[in-house]
Design a protein around this motif. Structure first.
Motif, short mmCIF file in Angstrom:
data_model
loop_
_atom_site.label_atom_id
_atom_site.label_comp_id
_atom_site.label_asym_id
_atom_site.label_seq_id
_atom_site.Cartn_x
_atom_site.Cartn_y
_atom_site.Cartn_z
N ASP A 184 71.55 32.91 -87.90
CA ASP A 184 70.70 32.32 -86.86
C ASP A 184 69.30 31.96 -87.31
O ASP A 184 68.48 31.51 -86.50
CB ASP A 184 70.62 33.29 -85.68
N CYS A 185 68.96 32.14 -88.58
CA CYS A 185 67.58 31.90 -89.04
C CYS A 185 67.12 30.47 -88.79
O CYS A 185 65.98 30.24 -88.38
CB CYS A 185 67.42 32.26 -90.51
N GLY A 186 67.98 29.51 -89.00
CA GLY A 186 67.60 28.11 -88.83
C GLY A 186 67.19 27.78 -87.41
O GLY A 186 66.13 27.19 -87.18
N VAL A 187 68.01 28.17 -86.45
CA VAL A 187 67.68 27.86 -85.05
C VAL A 187 66.55 28.75 -84.54
O VAL A 187 65.76 28.32 -83.69
CB VAL A 187 68.92 27.94 -84.14
N ALA A 188 66.44 29.97 -85.06
CA ALA A 188 65.34 30.85 -84.64
C ALA A 188 64.00 30.29 -85.07
O ALA A 188 63.00 30.43 -84.36
CB ALA A 188 65.53 32.25 -85.22
N ILE A 189 63.96 29.62 -86.22
CA ILE A 189 62.70 29.09 -86.75
C ILE A 189 62.48 27.63 -86.36
O ILE A 189 61.38 27.24 -85.99
CB ILE A 189 62.66 29.25 -88.29
N ASN A 228 74.33 24.52 -90.14
CA ASN A 228 73.69 23.73 -91.19
C ASN A 228 72.23 24.14 -91.39
O ASN A 228 71.78 24.29 -92.52
CB ASN A 228 73.81 22.24 -90.86
N LYS A 229 71.52 24.32 -90.30
CA LYS A 229 70.12 24.75 -90.41
C LYS A 229 70.01 26.11 -91.10
O LYS A 229 69.17 26.30 -91.97
CB LYS A 229 69.46 24.84 -89.02
N GLY A 230 70.86 27.04 -90.70
CA GLY A 230 70.85 28.37 -91.31
C GLY A 230 71.22 28.31 -92.78
O GLY A 230 70.57 28.95 -93.63
N ALA A 231 72.25 27.56 -93.10
CA ALA A 231 72.68 27.44 -94.50
C ALA A 231 71.58 26.84 -95.37
O ALA A 231 71.36 27.30 -96.50
CB ALA A 231 73.95 26.59 -94.59
N ASN A 232 70.89 25.86 -94.86
CA ASN A 232 69.82 25.23 -95.63
C ASN A 232 68.66 26.19 -95.87
O ASN A 232 68.13 26.26 -96.99
CB ASN A 232 69.33 23.96 -94.95
N LEU A 233 68.26 26.95 -94.85
CA LEU A 233 67.19 27.92 -95.05
C LEU A 233 67.61 29.01 -96.02
O LEU A 233 66.84 29.41 -96.90
CB LEU A 233 66.75 28.55 -93.73
#
Length: 148
Positions: free
Chosen positions: A42-47, A59-64
């Protein structure tokens, strides 16, 4: 010589702790991906904000996570990749391939049940082991020339 070790792969057992505790007193430092599964997912959507579709959430989480992983592998002297029994760890296979492509010393850890499906990954490794203690023994030998 201080060795930088990147511990990649399976996050559902305590193998990382076994290695770090076993390596106490050796001239090593350890790094790893974020091992809190929910935080990693969930890091991508959290940030960067919520997504309607699961693909973009992931995708957002994987990229981060890739920022941390690429940095850790690039700066490591040795990369240890563990494949667990329970889940297919495609990310671990990717990390092993990335480390091999960068010319990193690669240690792969898995049980005998993964010998055939991981034969190409194993072929890229300088060592293939089953237990965390074997990784510690390798580090001790590389640093001090001592056998268990």
């Amino acid at each position: 010589m201080t060795l930088k070790i990147y511990l990649s792969g399976e996050i559902h057992t305590d193998w990382r702790e076994q290695i770090t505790m076993g390596a106490k007193g050796l001239d090593v430092t350890f790094d790893s991906p974020v091992t809190d599964h929910d935080a990693s997912d969930d890091c991508g959507v959290a940030i960067m904000g919520a997504e309607d579709k699961k693909f973009w959430h992931d995708n957002k989480g994987a990229n981060l996570n890739a920022i941390r992983t690429r940095h850790g592998i690039a700066h490591a002297d040795i990369v240890v990749v563990r494949f667990g029994e329970k889940y297919k760890q495609w990310n671990a296979a990717f990390d092993a391939g990335y480390a091999a492509a960068l010319g990193k010393s690669l240690i792969v850890m898995h049980g005998p049940e993964h010998q055939h499906p991981l034969k190409e990954v194993d072929a890229a490794a300088l060592a293939v082991v089953e237990e965390p203690q074997q990784v510690v023994d390798i580090l001790r030998y590389v640093l001090n020339g001592t056998l268990p």
